[in-house]
Write a protein that holds these residues in place. Structure first.
Motif, mmCIF file in Angstrom:
data_model
loop_
_atom_site.group_PDB
_atom_site.id
_atom_site.type_symbol
_atom_site.label_atom_id
_atom_site.label_comp_id
_atom_site.label_asym_id
_atom_site.label_seq_id
_atom_site.Cartn_x
_atom_site.Cartn_y
_atom_site.Cartn_z
ATOM 1 N N LYS A 1 1.586 -1.145 -0.450
ATOM 2 C CA LYS A 1 -0.044 0.135 -0.242
ATOM 3 C C LYS A 1 1.037 1.165 0.033
ATOM 4 C CE LYS A 1 -4.044 -2.000 2.400
ATOM 5 N NZ LYS A 1 -5.464 -1.797 3.102
ATOM 6 N N PHE A 2 0.061 2.217 -0.566
ATOM 7 C CA PHE A 2 0.828 3.457 -0.343
ATOM 8 C C PHE A 2 1.348 4.160 0.686
ATOM 9 C CE2 PHE A 2 -1.268 3.044 -4.716
ATOM 10 C CZ PHE A 2 -0.208 4.157 -5.501
ATOM 11 N N SER A 3 0.383 4.108 1.461
ATOM 12 C CA SER A 3 0.878 4.501 2.355
ATOM 13 C C SER A 3 1.879 4.462 3.468
ATOM 14 C CB SER A 3 -0.346 4.543 4.126
ATOM 15 O OG SER A 3 -1.407 3.276 3.773
ATOM 16 N N TRP A 4 2.107 2.678 3.530
ATOM 17 C CA TRP A 4 2.700 1.953 4.277
ATOM 18 C C TRP A 4 4.216 2.454 4.142
ATOM 19 C CZ3 TRP A 4 1.491 -4.000 2.826
ATOM 20 C CH2 TRP A 4 0.694 -4.750 3.026
ATOM 21 N N THR A 5 4.414 3.506 3.136
ATOM 22 C CA THR A 5 5.996 4.122 3.073
ATOM 23 C C THR A 5 5.951 5.030 3.935
ATOM 24 O OG1 THR A 5 6.201 3.264 0.872
ATOM 25 C CG2 THR A 5 7.308 5.467 1.177
ATOM 26 N N ALA A 6 6.712 4.972 4.489
ATOM 27 C CA ALA A 6 7.040 6.279 5.654
ATOM 28 C C ALA A 6 7.377 7.576 4.650
ATOM 29 C CB ALA A 6 7.676 5.978 7.213
ATOM 30 N N ILE A 7 7.059 8.908 5.710
ATOM 31 C CA ILE A 7 7.505 9.976 5.197
ATOM 32 C C ILE A 7 8.587 10.162 5.623
ATOM 33 C CG2 ILE A 7 6.934 12.652 5.334
ATOM 34 C CD1 ILE A 7 5.080 10.514 3.271
ATOM 35 N N GLU A 8 9.477 10.386 4.735
ATOM 36 C CA GLU A 8 11.263 10.755 5.224
ATOM 37 C C GLU A 8 11.555 12.178 4.461
ATOM 38 O OE1 GLU A 8 13.573 7.629 5.054
ATOM 39 O OE2 GLU A 8 12.851 5.841 6.235
ATOM 40 N N ARG A 9 11.757 13.183 5.050
ATOM 41 C CA ARG A 9 11.954 14.716 4.790
ATOM 42 C C ARG A 9 13.391 14.415 4.178
ATOM 43 N NH1 ARG A 9 6.856 16.001 4.657
ATOM 44 N NH2 ARG A 9 5.986 16.155 6.095
ATOM 45 N N HIS A 10 13.820 14.963 3.182
ATOM 46 C CA HIS A 10 15.129 14.728 2.386
ATOM 47 C C HIS A 10 15.824 15.926 2.836
ATOM 48 C CE1 HIS A 10 17.787 13.747 -0.819
ATOM 49 N NE2 HIS A 10 17.669 15.067 -1.218
ATOM 50 N N VAL A 11 17.089 15.742 3.367
ATOM 51 C CA VAL A 11 18.469 16.520 3.459
ATOM 52 C C VAL A 11 19.312 16.938 2.420
ATOM 53 C CG1 VAL A 11 19.998 16.279 5.120
ATOM 54 C CG2 VAL A 11 18.567 14.705 5.758
ATOM 55 N N PRO A 12 18.861 18.111 2.119
ATOM 56 C CA PRO A 12 19.429 18.285 0.925
ATOM 57 C C PRO A 12 21.190 18.573 1.358
ATOM 58 C CG PRO A 12 18.871 20.343 2.387
ATOM 59 C CD PRO A 12 18.360 18.659 3.506
ATOM 60 N N VAL A 13 21.243 18.341 -0.280
ATOM 61 C CA VAL A 13 23.049 18.327 -0.386
ATOM 62 C C VAL A 13 23.778 19.802 0.278
ATOM 63 C CG1 VAL A 13 23.051 18.876 -2.722
ATOM 64 C CG2 VAL A 13 25.038 17.630 -1.525
ATOM 65 N N LYS A 14 24.614 19.611 1.207
ATOM 66 C CA LYS A 14 25.966 21.620 0.657
ATOM 67 C C LYS A 14 26.066 21.678 -0.345
ATOM 68 C CE LYS A 14 27.716 19.605 4.868
ATOM 69 N NZ LYS A 14 29.183 19.308 5.952
ATOM 70 N N GLY A 15 26.187 23.091 -0.070
ATOM 71 C CA GLY A 15 25.924 23.735 -1.819
ATOM 72 C C GLY A 15 27.065 23.730 -2.583
ATOM 73 N N ALA A 16 27.902 23.514 -2.517
ATOM 74 C CA ALA A 16 29.684 23.268 -3.428
ATOM 75 C C ALA A 16 29.581 21.931 -2.904
ATOM 76 C CB ALA A 16 30.576 24.063 -2.424
ATOM 77 N N ALA A 17 29.389 20.966 -2.290
ATOM 78 C CA ALA A 17 29.681 20.121 -2.010
ATOM 79 C C ALA A 17 30.031 19.237 -3.609
ATOM 80 C CB ALA A 17 28.988 18.975 -0.688
ATOM 81 N N SER A 18 30.891 18.654 -3.339
ATOM 82 C CA SER A 18 31.274 17.338 -4.547
ATOM 83 C C SER A 18 31.273 16.061 -4.274
ATOM 84 C CB SER A 18 32.253 18.728 -5.925
ATOM 85 O OG SER A 18 32.448 17.374 -6.556
ATOM 86 N N PRO A 19 31.292 15.028 -4.927
ATOM 87 C CA PRO A 19 31.614 13.550 -4.309
ATOM 88 C C PRO A 19 33.027 12.924 -4.907
ATOM 89 C CG PRO A 19 29.191 13.540 -5.381
ATOM 90 C CD PRO A 19 29.908 15.029 -5.131
ATOM 91 N N ASP A 20 33.542 14.431 -5.994
ATOM 92 C CA ASP A 20 35.094 14.209 -6.382
ATOM 93 C C ASP A 20 35.665 14.968 -5.441
ATOM 94 O OD1 ASP A 20 34.718 12.754 -9.248
ATOM 95 O OD2 ASP A 20 33.270 14.367 -9.217
ATOM 96 N N ASP A 21 35.327 15.608 -4.120
ATOM 97 C CA ASP A 21 36.950 16.140 -3.547
ATOM 98 C C ASP A 21 36.745 15.453 -2.424
ATOM 99 O OD1 ASP A 21 38.101 18.074 -1.703
ATOM 100 O OD2 ASP A 21 36.595 20.036 -1.792
ATOM 101 N N PRO A 22 38.618 15.721 -2.499
ATOM 102 C CA PRO A 22 39.335 14.395 -1.202
ATOM 103 C C PRO A 22 38.702 14.769 0.077
ATOM 104 C CG PRO A 22 39.855 14.312 -3.366
ATOM 105 C CD PRO A 22 39.281 15.361 -3.043
#
Length: 529
Positions: A395-416
């Motif tokens: 059922k649709f209602s079985w999916t819990a509401i989870e607020r999305h945590v936005p990514v930091k402005g300039a964060a990049s996965p390529d930055d070590p």
């Protein structure tokens, strides 16, 4: 090797050929492809793309063109993209979210909420805009100037000029645009639109404790691919921003789609990316848009009509991915009431289907045959299920509401330096999987034990309900059930510490090695957790 692996093993279009009909689905073919790509790195001449038409996500009755490059071109494009993307990721604007690693449309929606939430929000007007045929109208000269002295600039120019081949129409040259369908096309669109925030008049503070935040009085431009929402203080400011952006887009060969571009007050609301953004008595609420709900209703009704000749298992197998995918996409906003309403609508469709299938049976027989407490973890006797197998429809209602945590402005996965940040973010953002699979994912730190790469790449989560549905079908059902949950190491119980999650492509390669080396005795695969 990484580029060939991505194109021939990971991408959903790996089985689709270009005009030469070539695909690489076996380890031997992929090895030969990697050798050819290495040998032709500096001498390869791009081929024309094969043009096909696919339904639009927003309106399935309309079609959009898709260009499919030949396999060699796709591998070289992925190779060039891998080299170009880290450089541009360090330069892209903070609120550009489309087709970028580690960012999604949910980040764009979260940024909209943060900007406009609260009774004291100042930006209460929006320029809701869409670019007309953005991929097809990009000016080649401007795009190449943007690339500057990038080493593969000449190869990119040849891709842009390669032309298209369409069945029944033959070959046609390309004087503008970049065909959708190639691995590098989304990155090129972002390069072409780089600078849009500055053109809209967005200013960021550069020092102090508020460094990186938008200055007071400045508009906020949030872009996802070719969808742009500029949040302004007044209607006049929104009109000025539109005029500036119209002038800025012209040299790039782009223009607003006037039918879809409008200036609205947030008290009236606007739709973007399948969501409705609107202020109710000073409170901002983001919900699934009415158009998105209508499209889902129409699809569910159409699927149930086609399933009239099937049994309960056919209904469950067809509808579960649709329900899970749609609920996963909208679980980050105000969706609880919509989910409950859709459950009610789904019950009506299911009961109508059962009455049609058993027209000579009474109501209590139909209810007893198809509805019951099939989900043992929920006290709900109105769950649709199959009496023989015990499978049931979620059922649709079985999916819990989870607020999305936005990514930091300039964060990049390529930055070590931000490796710890991205590792922590992957742990926090949970895909809609069962609890046992999530525990396995956490215990492995999200890594595949066979190759060491992340099981869920930085490009995830998917960007639309359809992509969530495809993701569920290809990964959580077919890939996890057949390949991901596999007994590695010594034999043991399926639920002990020997059970691991692995990539589907890694498991296919492992099985191929096992067939070539019969002396190696693999452990039996575990059942789906």
């Amino acid at each position: 090797m990484v580029s060939v692996r991505q194109v021939t093993q990971r991408n959903t279009g790996r089985k689709t050929a270009g005009i030469d009909g070539e695909v690489a689905l076996t380890p031997e073919a992929r090895t030969q492809m990697a050798v050819r790509v290495h040998q032709t790195a500096s001498s390869w001449r791009p081929r024309a793309v094969r043009r096909v038409y696919i339904p639009k996500a927003s309106n399935r009755a309309k079609l959009r063109p898709l260009g499919i490059p030949v396999l060699m071109d796709r591998c070289h494009q992925q190779r060039v993209r891998n080299a170009m993307e880290p450089e541009w990721e360090a330069r892209f604007e903070p609120k550009s979210y489309g087709f970028r690693p580690g960012r999604s449309c949910h980040d764009a929606i979260a940024a909209t909420f943060i900007t406009c939430a609260g009774p004291r929000a100042k930006r209460v007007w929006a320029l809701d805009s869409d670019l007309a045929a953005a991929f097809d109208k990009i000016d080649h000269s401007h795009l190449l100037r943007q690339l500057g002295s990038f080493p593969a600039r000449d190869m990119i120019r040849d891709w842009l000029k390669a032309g298209v081949f369409e069945a029944g129409k033959g070959f046609a040259p390309t004087e503008e645009g970049t065909p959708q369908g190639g691995p590098i096309s989304p990155c090129l669109l972002n390069v072409a639109l780089h600078g849009l925030e500055e053109a809209a008049g967005v200013c960021y503070q550069t020092s102090g404790t508020r460094a990186g935040q938008v200055t007071p009085g400045s508009p906020v431009a949030i872009r996802y691919a070719d969808d742009v929402a500029v949040l302004c203080h007044s209607q006049e400011q929104a009109g000025q921003v539109k005029a500036r952006l119209t002038e800025w887009l012209a040299p790039r060969g782009l223009a607003f789609n006037e039918d879809k571009t409008k200036i609205v007050c947030l008290s009236e609301g606007f739709d973007t990316l399948g969501f409705n953004v609107r202020r109710y008595n000073g409170k901002l609420l983001i919900k699934p848009s009415k158009a998105a709900v209508r499209r889902l209703r129409e699809r569910l009704a159409a699927e149930m009509r086609t399933l009239r000749g099937g049994n309960a298992m056919a209904v469950i197998a067809k509808l579960n991915p649709i329900i899970r995918g749609w609920a996963a996409y909208y679980r980050g906003v105000v969706s609880s009431r919509v989910f409950r309403w859709l459950d009610s609508y789904m019950f009506k469709l299911l009961y109508k289907w059962a009455r049609w299938r058993h027209s000579n049976k009474p109501k209590f027989w139909i209810v007893g045959r198809y509805f019951g407490r099939y989900n043992k973890f929920r006290n709900d006797r109105w769950v649709f299920g199959d009496r023989d197998t015990g499978a049931y429809l979620v059922k649709f209602s079985w999916t819990a509401i989870e607020r999305h945590v936005p990514v930091k402005g300039a964060a990049s996965p390529d930055d070590p330096a931000l490796a710890a940040y991205w590792a922590k973010r992957r742990e926090k953002i949970k895909p809609p999987l069962d609890k046992y699979t999530l525990r396995l994912l956490t215990s492995q730190h999200g890594l595949c034990p066979l190759c060491g790469d992340h099981l869920l790449s930085a490009d995830q989560p998917p960007q639309s309900p359809r992509q969530w549905e495809t993701w569920w079908l290809s990964i959580t059902r077919r890939a996890i059930a057949a390949s991901y949950l596999t007994h590695h190491g010594q034999p043991g119980a399926p639920h002990d510490d020997q059970t691991r999650l692995v990539h589907a492509s890694c498991q296919r390669a492992s099985q191929a090695r096992q067939r070539r080396n019969p002396e190696f005795q693999p452990a039996a695969p575990s059942r789906l957790a």
